[in-house]
Design a protein around this motif. Structure first.
Motif, short mmCIF file in Angstrom:
data_model
loop_
_atom_site.label_atom_id
_atom_site.label_comp_id
_atom_site.label_asym_id
_atom_site.label_seq_id
_atom_site.Cartn_x
_atom_site.Cartn_y
_atom_site.Cartn_z
N PHE A 147 0.68 -1.17 0.33
CA PHE A 147 0.15 -0.30 -0.28
C PHE A 147 0.77 1.21 0.01
O PHE A 147 1.85 1.44 1.33
CB PHE A 147 -0.86 -0.03 1.37
N ASP A 148 0.98 1.90 -0.86
CA ASP A 148 1.96 3.15 -1.27
C ASP A 148 0.55 4.19 -1.41
O ASP A 148 -0.29 5.23 -1.58
CB ASP A 148 2.45 3.36 -2.71
N GLU A 149 1.00 5.02 0.74
CA GLU A 149 0.10 5.86 0.88
C GLU A 149 -1.15 5.70 0.53
O GLU A 149 -1.80 7.18 0.01
CB GLU A 149 0.90 7.67 0.77
N PRO A 150 -2.12 4.98 0.84
CA PRO A 150 -3.89 4.75 -0.01
C PRO A 150 -4.42 5.67 0.51
O PRO A 150 -6.09 5.72 -0.43
CB PRO A 150 -4.18 3.60 0.44
N THR A 151 -4.40 6.63 1.60
CA THR A 151 -5.56 7.64 1.81
C THR A 151 -4.95 8.92 1.84
O THR A 151 -5.26 9.94 1.95
CB THR A 151 -6.05 7.10 3.21
N SER A 152 -3.64 9.05 1.09
CA SER A 152 -3.15 10.42 1.14
C SER A 152 -3.62 11.69 0.13
O SER A 152 -3.74 12.40 0.39
CB SER A 152 -1.34 10.84 1.28
N ALA A 153 -4.17 10.64 -0.91
CA ALA A 153 -4.79 11.56 -1.98
C ALA A 153 -6.69 12.01 -1.55
O ALA A 153 -7.82 12.75 -1.98
CB ALA A 153 -5.58 10.79 -3.38
N LEU A 154 -7.01 11.58 -0.20
CA LEU A 154 -8.37 11.38 0.25
C LEU A 154 -9.25 12.62 1.00
O LEU A 154 -8.36 13.20 2.01
CB LEU A 154 -8.69 9.98 0.40
N ASP A 155 -10.34 12.98 1.38
CA ASP A 155 -10.35 13.91 2.46
C ASP A 155 -10.51 13.54 3.43
O ASP A 155 -10.61 11.87 3.61
CB ASP A 155 -12.21 14.39 1.36
N PRO A 156 -10.63 14.40 4.46
CA PRO A 156 -10.10 13.07 5.77
C PRO A 156 -11.31 12.03 6.03
O PRO A 156 -10.93 11.61 6.64
CB PRO A 156 -10.50 14.34 6.73
N GLU A 157 -12.77 12.28 6.17
CA GLU A 157 -13.73 12.01 6.58
C GLU A 157 -13.75 10.36 5.53
O GLU A 157 -14.48 9.65 6.00
CB GLU A 157 -15.04 13.17 6.22
N LEU A 158 -12.80 10.22 4.14
CA LEU A 158 -13.29 8.77 3.63
C LEU A 158 -12.15 8.55 4.14
O LEU A 158 -12.03 7.06 3.75
CB LEU A 158 -12.63 9.51 2.46
N VAL A 159 -11.43 8.58 5.23
CA VAL A 159 -10.13 8.07 5.21
C VAL A 159 -10.57 6.76 5.95
O VAL A 159 -9.89 6.17 5.54
CB VAL A 159 -8.82 9.04 6.16
N GLY A 160 -11.09 6.98 7.24
CA GLY A 160 -11.84 5.89 7.82
C GLY A 160 -12.05 4.31 7.27
O GLY A 160 -11.32 3.51 7.26
N GLU A 161 -12.83 4.69 5.88
CA GLU A 161 -13.65 3.42 5.38
C GLU A 161 -12.48 3.02 4.92
O GLU A 161 -12.45 1.56 4.72
CB GLU A 161 -14.07 4.18 4.40
N VAL A 162 -11.31 3.21 4.14
CA VAL A 162 -10.05 2.47 3.56
C VAL A 162 -9.41 1.66 4.77
O VAL A 162 -9.15 0.83 4.93
CB VAL A 162 -9.47 3.82 3.03
N LEU A 163 -9.33 2.37 5.96
CA LEU A 163 -8.04 2.04 6.84
C LEU A 163 -9.36 0.75 7.52
O LEU A 163 -8.31 0.11 7.90
CB LEU A 163 -8.20 2.80 7.82
N ASP A 164 -10.31 0.57 7.41
CA ASP A 164 -11.09 -0.19 7.74
C ASP A 164 -11.08 -1.55 7.29
O ASP A 164 -10.46 -2.70 7.88
CB ASP A 164 -13.01 0.55 7.90
N VAL A 165 -10.55 -0.89 5.83
CA VAL A 165 -10.56 -2.33 5.22
C VAL A 165 -9.43 -2.50 5.45
O VAL A 165 -9.38 -4.44 5.08
CB VAL A 165 -10.85 -2.18 3.56
N MET A 166 -8.46 -1.91 5.30
CA MET A 166 -7.00 -2.64 5.60
C MET A 166 -7.19 -3.41 7.39
O MET A 166 -6.41 -4.23 7.51
CB MET A 166 -6.16 -1.49 5.93
N ARG A 167 -7.77 -3.14 7.82
CA ARG A 167 -7.14 -3.86 9.52
C ARG A 167 -8.25 -4.91 9.40
O ARG A 167 -7.74 -6.51 9.92
CB ARG A 167 -8.29 -3.28 10.37
#
Length: 250
Positions: A170-190
């Motif tokens: 994963f190469d900074e998979p959340t860096s291009a996202l708006d802050p409120e969208l970061v959590g949903e991607v991190l949840d999948v990674m968890r």
């Protein structure tokens, strides 16, 4: 699962990686942090031979990446052989790189059918299950333009998983996202981490590194400055450079 031995990479006269030594065990989640330009993303791209190393060696699951060794000499693999190695390594980039003319389901199906030659009906079922897994079963018929950034990144993760990889990068998979969208991607990674997927994650999300990472690597100026248990590195860094970096991001 991954072993890097004195890995060096130059772009012209600029030395980006200056002898990286790292090991990632099967099932381990390694988070890599550091300032921009420290070589994090370049190292990740070397792991699946998107960038060729100038010196040193990399192994994934016991296989030398990009080369074949005979005696003391290394011979570069043909592009077809490199592509075969990459099939076992999933990569998720900062930008989602989805095919805009394909639905979410078609994006997830494309590589197993086109690259591996798998049965389209079976892949369609698996792709639907993967979209369910990342919380997007209801969006299978949507095109990328109809999805939010976080949803597109979750489709990109499902697409990588469709190839049944043994390693996820994963190469900074959340860096291009708006802050409120970061959590949903991190949840999948968890969820992936809980399922035992081996992962190397270049990230700025220190909370994720602390919570999910088995190990934390701090890179700066092309070298590994510090490595250890995330909580230890984040709360009691041993090197001054690590302390200076963390004081700015925590």
């Amino acid at each position: 699962m991954v072993k890097a031995e004195r890995v060096c990479k130059r772009f012209g006269s600029v030395e980006v990686l200056k002898g990286i030594d790292l090991e990632v065990q099967s099932g381990e989640v390694m988070c890599v942090v550091g300032p921009s330009g420290s070589g994090k993303s370049t190292f990740l791209r070397c792991v699946n031979h998107l960038e060729k190393v100038n010196a040193g060696r990399l192994w994934v699951d016991g296989q030398l990446v990009g080369y074949r060794q005979k005696g003391d000499k290394l011979y570069e693999l043909r592009e077809k052989e490199v592509a075969a190695q990459r099939r076992d390594i999933g990569m998720v980039f900062q930008r989602f790189n989805l095919f805009p003319h394909m639905t979410a389901l078609e994006n997830v199906m494309e590589a197993p059918v086109r690259v591996k030659g798998e049965n389209a009906k079976e892949v369609r079922i698996r792709a639907g299950e993967l979209l369910d897994r990342v919380g997007l079963g209801a969006k299978s018929g949507s095109y990328p333009a109809q999805l939010s950034g976080g949803q597109q990144q979750r489709v990109a993760i499902a697409r990588a998983l469709a190839m049944k990889p043994k390693l996820m990068l994963f190469d900074e998979p959340t860096s291009a996202l708006d802050p409120e969208l970061v959590g949903e991607v991190l949840d999948v990674m968890r969820d992936l981490a809980r399922d035992g997927m081996t992962m190397i994650v270049v990230t700025h999300e220190m909370g994720f590194a602390r919570e999910v990472g088995d190990s934390l690597v701090f890179m700066d100026d092309g070298v590994v400055v510090e490595k250890g248990v995330p909580l230890d590195v984040l709360t009691s860094p041993q090197h001054q450079r690590t302390k200076a970096f963390l004081s700015k991001v925590l």
